[in-house]
Design a protein around this motif. Sequence first.
Motif, PDB file in Angstrom:
ATOM      1  N   CYS A 172     -17.966 -26.044  26.276  1.00  0.00           N
ATOM      2  CA  CYS A 172     -17.200 -24.898  26.782  1.00  0.00           C
ATOM      3  C   CYS A 172     -17.963 -23.578  26.675  1.00  0.00           C
ATOM      4  O   CYS A 172     -17.629 -22.612  27.364  1.00  0.00           O
ATOM      5  CB  CYS A 172     -15.856 -24.801  26.048  1.00  0.00           C
ATOM      6  SG  CYS A 172     -14.751 -26.161  26.476  1.00  0.00           S
ATOM      7  N   LEU A 173     -18.997 -23.526  25.827  1.00  0.00           N
ATOM      8  CA  LEU A 173     -19.796 -22.297  25.705  1.00  0.00           C
ATOM      9  C   LEU A 173     -20.508 -21.949  27.007  1.00  0.00           C
ATOM     10  O   LEU A 173     -20.775 -20.777  27.275  1.00  0.00           O
ATOM     11  CB  LEU A 173     -20.846 -22.459  24.600  1.00  0.00           C
ATOM     12  CG  LEU A 173     -20.326 -22.417  23.163  1.00  0.00           C
ATOM     13  CD1 LEU A 173     -21.379 -22.963  22.210  1.00  0.00           C
ATOM     14  CD2 LEU A 173     -19.942 -20.988  22.778  1.00  0.00           C
ATOM     15  N   THR A 174     -20.836 -22.971  27.791  1.00  0.00           N
ATOM     16  CA  THR A 174     -21.609 -22.722  29.016  1.00  0.00           C
ATOM     17  C   THR A 174     -20.896 -23.197  30.287  1.00  0.00           C
ATOM     18  O   THR A 174     -21.183 -22.702  31.371  1.00  0.00           O
ATOM     19  CB  THR A 174     -22.992 -23.416  28.932  1.00  0.00           C
ATOM     20  OG1 THR A 174     -22.791 -24.721  28.380  1.00  0.00           O
ATOM     21  CG2 THR A 174     -23.950 -22.636  28.050  1.00  0.00           C
ATOM     22  N   GLY A 175     -19.997 -24.163  30.163  1.00  0.00           N
ATOM     23  CA  GLY A 175     -19.247 -24.644  31.327  1.00  0.00           C
ATOM     24  C   GLY A 175     -20.145 -25.299  32.365  1.00  0.00           C
ATOM     25  O   GLY A 175     -21.116 -25.980  32.019  1.00  0.00           O
ATOM     26  N   GLY A 176     -19.809 -25.101  33.627  1.00  0.00           N
ATOM     27  CA  GLY A 176     -20.579 -25.745  34.697  1.00  0.00           C
ATOM     28  C   GLY A 176     -20.325 -27.241  34.725  1.00  0.00           C
ATOM     29  O   GLY A 176     -19.172 -27.705  34.556  1.00  0.00           O
ATOM     30  N   LEU A 177     -21.413 -27.979  34.910  1.00  0.00           N
ATOM     31  CA  LEU A 177     -21.359 -29.443  34.964  1.00  0.00           C
ATOM     32  C   LEU A 177     -22.356 -29.940  33.929  1.00  0.00           C
ATOM     33  O   LEU A 177     -23.483 -29.433  33.867  1.00  0.00           O
ATOM     34  CB  LEU A 177     -21.773 -29.879  36.370  1.00  0.00           C
ATOM     35  CG  LEU A 177     -21.515 -31.299  36.830  1.00  0.00           C
ATOM     36  CD1 LEU A 177     -20.013 -31.570  36.926  1.00  0.00           C
ATOM     37  CD2 LEU A 177     -22.164 -31.532  38.199  1.00  0.00           C
ATOM     38  N   ALA A 178     -21.980 -30.900  33.096  1.00  0.00           N
ATOM     39  CA  ALA A 178     -22.906 -31.349  32.048  1.00  0.00           C
ATOM     40  C   ALA A 178     -22.546 -32.761  31.616  1.00  0.00           C
ATOM     41  O   ALA A 178     -21.393 -33.191  31.723  1.00  0.00           O
ATOM     42  CB  ALA A 178     -22.856 -30.414  30.845  1.00  0.00           C
ATOM     43  N   GLN A 186     -23.136 -33.478  22.246  1.00  0.00           N
ATOM     44  CA  GLN A 186     -24.534 -33.403  22.716  1.00  0.00           C
ATOM     45  C   GLN A 186     -24.512 -33.104  24.206  1.00  0.00           C
ATOM     46  O   GLN A 186     -24.055 -33.940  25.001  1.00  0.00           O
ATOM     47  CB  GLN A 186     -25.269 -34.729  22.465  1.00  0.00           C
ATOM     48  CG  GLN A 186     -25.375 -35.130  21.011  1.00  0.00           C
ATOM     49  CD  GLN A 186     -26.305 -34.209  20.226  1.00  0.00           C
ATOM     50  OE1 GLN A 186     -27.204 -33.580  20.796  1.00  0.00           O
ATOM     51  NE2 GLN A 186     -26.073 -34.103  18.934  1.00  0.00           N
ATOM     52  N   ILE A 187     -24.994 -31.936  24.580  1.00  0.00           N
ATOM     53  CA  ILE A 187     -24.822 -31.477  25.969  1.00  0.00           C
ATOM     54  C   ILE A 187     -26.154 -31.422  26.715  1.00  0.00           C
ATOM     55  O   ILE A 187     -27.121 -30.840  26.232  1.00  0.00           O
ATOM     56  CB  ILE A 187     -24.181 -30.056  25.977  1.00  0.00           C
ATOM     57  CG1 ILE A 187     -22.840 -30.068  25.233  1.00  0.00           C
ATOM     58  CG2 ILE A 187     -24.016 -29.539  27.404  1.00  0.00           C
ATOM     59  CD1 ILE A 187     -21.812 -31.027  25.777  1.00  0.00           C
ATOM     60  N   GLU A 188     -26.164 -32.049  27.899  1.00  0.00           N
ATOM     61  CA  GLU A 188     -27.299 -31.881  28.836  1.00  0.00           C
ATOM     62  C   GLU A 188     -26.723 -31.260  30.100  1.00  0.00           C
ATOM     63  O   GLU A 188     -25.929 -31.913  30.802  1.00  0.00           O
ATOM     64  CB  GLU A 188     -27.889 -33.235  29.228  1.00  0.00           C
ATOM     65  CG  GLU A 188     -28.615 -33.994  28.152  1.00  0.00           C
ATOM     66  CD  GLU A 188     -28.726 -35.480  28.546  1.00  0.00           C
ATOM     67  OE1 GLU A 188     -29.265 -35.783  29.627  1.00  0.00           O
ATOM     68  OE2 GLU A 188     -28.213 -36.310  27.786  1.00  0.00           O
ATOM     69  N   ASP A 189     -27.099 -30.020  30.378  1.00  0.00           N
ATOM     70  CA  ASP A 189     -26.575 -29.354  31.579  1.00  0.00           C
ATOM     71  C   ASP A 189     -27.065 -30.067  32.836  1.00  0.00           C
ATOM     72  O   ASP A 189     -28.188 -30.564  32.871  1.00  0.00           O
ATOM     73  CB  ASP A 189     -27.026 -27.890  31.586  1.00  0.00           C
ATOM     74  CG  ASP A 189     -26.375 -27.122  30.458  1.00  0.00           C
ATOM     75  OD1 ASP A 189     -25.139 -27.172  30.358  1.00  0.00           O
ATOM     76  OD2 ASP A 189     -27.093 -26.510  29.644  1.00  0.00           O
ATOM     77  N   ILE A 190     -26.206 -30.098  33.841  1.00  0.00           N
ATOM     78  CA  ILE A 190     -26.589 -30.715  35.125  1.00  0.00           C
ATOM     79  C   ILE A 190     -26.638 -29.615  36.181  1.00  0.00           C
ATOM     80  O   ILE A 190     -25.619 -28.972  36.473  1.00  0.00           O
ATOM     81  CB  ILE A 190     -25.576 -31.809  35.547  1.00  0.00           C
ATOM     82  CG1 ILE A 190     -25.475 -32.891  34.464  1.00  0.00           C
ATOM     83  CG2 ILE A 190     -25.961 -32.416  36.891  1.00  0.00           C
ATOM     84  CD1 ILE A 190     -24.344 -33.892  34.701  1.00  0.00           C
ATOM     85  N   ASP A 191     -27.818 -29.399  36.721  1.00  0.00           N
ATOM     86  CA  ASP A 191     -28.002 -28.389  37.761  1.00  0.00           C
ATOM     87  C   ASP A 191     -27.279 -28.840  39.035  1.00  0.00           C
ATOM     88  O   ASP A 191     -27.248 -30.044  39.332  1.00  0.00           O
ATOM     89  CB  ASP A 191     -29.512 -28.248  38.016  1.00  0.00           C
ATOM     90  CG  ASP A 191     -29.815 -27.082  38.911  1.00  0.00           C
ATOM     91  OD1 ASP A 191     -29.907 -25.967  38.384  1.00  0.00           O
ATOM     92  OD2 ASP A 191     -29.944 -27.299  40.144  1.00  0.00           O
ATOM     93  N   PRO A 192     -26.710 -27.886  39.812  1.00  0.00           N
ATOM     94  CA  PRO A 192     -26.011 -28.289  41.053  1.00  0.00           C
ATOM     95  C   PRO A 192     -26.907 -29.043  42.033  1.00  0.00           C
ATOM     96  O   PRO A 192     -26.402 -29.798  42.878  1.00  0.00           O
ATOM     97  CB  PRO A 192     -25.557 -26.955  41.665  1.00  0.00           C
ATOM     98  CG  PRO A 192     -25.629 -25.952  40.563  1.00  0.00           C
ATOM     99  CD  PRO A 192     -26.592 -26.450  39.536  1.00  0.00           C
ATOM    100  N   THR A 193     -28.238 -28.858  41.934  1.00  0.00           N
ATOM    101  CA  THR A 193     -29.138 -29.559  42.866  1.00  0.00           C
ATOM    102  C   THR A 193     -29.620 -30.900  42.305  1.00  0.00           C
ATOM    103  O   THR A 193     -30.365 -31.625  42.970  1.00  0.00           O
ATOM    104  CB  THR A 193     -30.386 -28.687  43.150  1.00  0.00           C
ATOM    105  OG1 THR A 193     -31.024 -28.414  41.902  1.00  0.00           O
ATOM    106  CG2 THR A 193     -30.019 -27.379  43.829  1.00  0.00           C
ATOM    107  N   ASP A 194     -29.219 -31.222  41.082  1.00  0.00           N
ATOM    108  CA  ASP A 194     -29.612 -32.492  40.449  1.00  0.00           C
ATOM    109  C   ASP A 194     -29.045 -33.664  41.277  1.00  0.00           C
ATOM    110  O   ASP A 194     -27.908 -33.597  41.757  1.00  0.00           O
ATOM    111  CB  ASP A 194     -29.016 -32.503  39.032  1.00  0.00           C
ATOM    112  CG  ASP A 194     -29.496 -33.669  38.198  1.00  0.00           C
ATOM    113  OD1 ASP A 194     -30.214 -33.405  37.220  1.00  0.00           O
ATOM    114  OD2 ASP A 194     -29.125 -34.820  38.517  1.00  0.00           O
ATOM    115  N   PRO A 195     -29.795 -34.769  41.443  1.00  0.00           N
ATOM    116  CA  PRO A 195     -29.282 -35.916  42.213  1.00  0.00           C
ATOM    117  C   PRO A 195     -27.931 -36.417  41.698  1.00  0.00           C
ATOM    118  O   PRO A 195     -27.078 -36.846  42.488  1.00  0.00           O
ATOM    119  CB  PRO A 195     -30.366 -36.981  42.020  1.00  0.00           C
ATOM    120  CG  PRO A 195     -31.612 -36.222  41.700  1.00  0.00           C
ATOM    121  CD  PRO A 195     -31.195 -34.955  41.022  1.00  0.00           C
ATOM    122  N   LEU A 196     -27.694 -36.333  40.383  1.00  0.00           N
ATOM    123  CA  LEU A 196     -26.406 -36.786  39.832  1.00  0.00           C
ATOM    124  C   LEU A 196     -25.253 -35.908  40.337  1.00  0.00           C
ATOM    125  O   LEU A 196     -24.176 -36.424  40.677  1.00  0.00           O
ATOM    126  CB  LEU A 196     -26.465 -36.768  38.291  1.00  0.00           C
ATOM    127  CG  LEU A 196     -25.198 -37.182  37.555  1.00  0.00           C
ATOM    128  CD1 LEU A 196     -24.714 -38.566  38.002  1.00  0.00           C
ATOM    129  CD2 LEU A 196     -25.435 -37.176  36.037  1.00  0.00           C
TER     130      LEU A 196
END
Length: 316
Positions: A172-178, A186-196
């Motif tokens: 919740c500190l960063t939000g977005g998609l992760a 354990q959080i790995e942020d997912i960039d909007p352009t990431d294939p996932l």
Amino acid sequence: MTTAIAPTIEQLHAEYAMQPQSITVRVDCPAKTNLTLAVGPTHAEWGGRHALDTIYCAVGVYDTVTATAKAPGTGFSLELEGAHLGDLASSSSDMRRNHAVLALFAMAEAAGREPDVALTITKRIPVGAGLGGGSADAAAAMLAIDRLWNLNWPIAKLRTIAATLGADMPFCLTGGLARGTGFGEQIEDIDPTDPLALELSSQGFAGEVIIGAYQSQLSTPEVYHTFDAMGAGAADRNHLQAAAISLHPRSGKAITAALEAGASQAFVSGSGPSVVAFAPTEAAAQHIIDSWVLQDAADRIIRAKAPATPVICVTQ
Ligand SMILES: C[C@@](CO)(OP(=O)(O)O)[C@H](O)COP(=O)(O)OP(=O)(O)OC[C@H]1O[C@@H](n2ccc(N)nc2=O)[C@H](O)[C@@H]1O
Ligand SMILES: Nc1ncnc2c1ncn2[C@@H]1O[C@H](COP(=O)(O)OP(=O)(O)O)[C@@H](O)[C@H]1O
């Protein structure tokens, strides 16, 4: 004899410049949902919590937390407002146990400071709903205090502190998609352009989000216990969904209604009971809402955008 001499305007300006400036930090923090939630075995070292592999998505329904400095030694204060406070409105709700206050204490301890801070929370995220409202408020409080005390700590440090408070809070500190693993911390942020991200979008996790929320709440530990007893539904990407529906059947009704009305995805949000539906078009969004109203499948319907991120604003 002493004579009082009025300070010059220059002296007053110099004195004012020496005073700590009183600022208010306002953070709007979004709710979360889980696009997928795979639940594994429990681990004693995590306090009996389950191993998770989840895709978190922050949803643009925001609680607002403000933080202002109080006089040294006066401790914290908390004011809560909002039309939907759930069990937080009950007279037995202890404000020292509020997640935002626990976050303030954790920040004070890590910074070696007293928790002399006035907090306010305006709640819009339904409480006890599987939408991470308490975690959002804790994350917002941490971001606000980091700024109020000029700490400027890296997000990795804030995440480590947040993980001591709850599984959802580091996200919740960063939000977005992760992606969340471990017990969810354990959080790995997912960039909007990431294939996932693109794959999730092509699977229907795209468009407007329609949330069906309820007056009743579900307890997260109770939903996990029910999952331990009954397991996950065969096709469920949220392993807690069948458990949540068994405790709150209206959530199942809302999922069926949303899918029939054109939702590209509809599922229980985390531990429920809220239901999240993705509407690919404006017409589908309207059909879902009409269908939920007609079938009395939800008590409160909220439209939102996703993914969302926290917004920090400082005022003098
Ligand atoms: C289910 C999820 C999905 O994101 O959230 P909600 O939908 O409730 O918001 C989370 O796993 C909840 O996160 P959060 O509510 O922060 O969990 P915590 O405070 O750490 O733990 C509350 C309780 O949930 C259970 N719990 C939580 C996390 C986990 N990996 N395994 C668990 O078994 C435990 O019973 C624990 O005592
Ligand atoms: N600031 C807060 N906002 C919401 N709930 C809170 C807060 N502080 C403590 N709680 C407690 O946490 C419990 C879970 O609430 P919440 O975080 O909204 O739901 P969930 O864990 O299902 O996402 C509630 O029973 C509530 O009393």
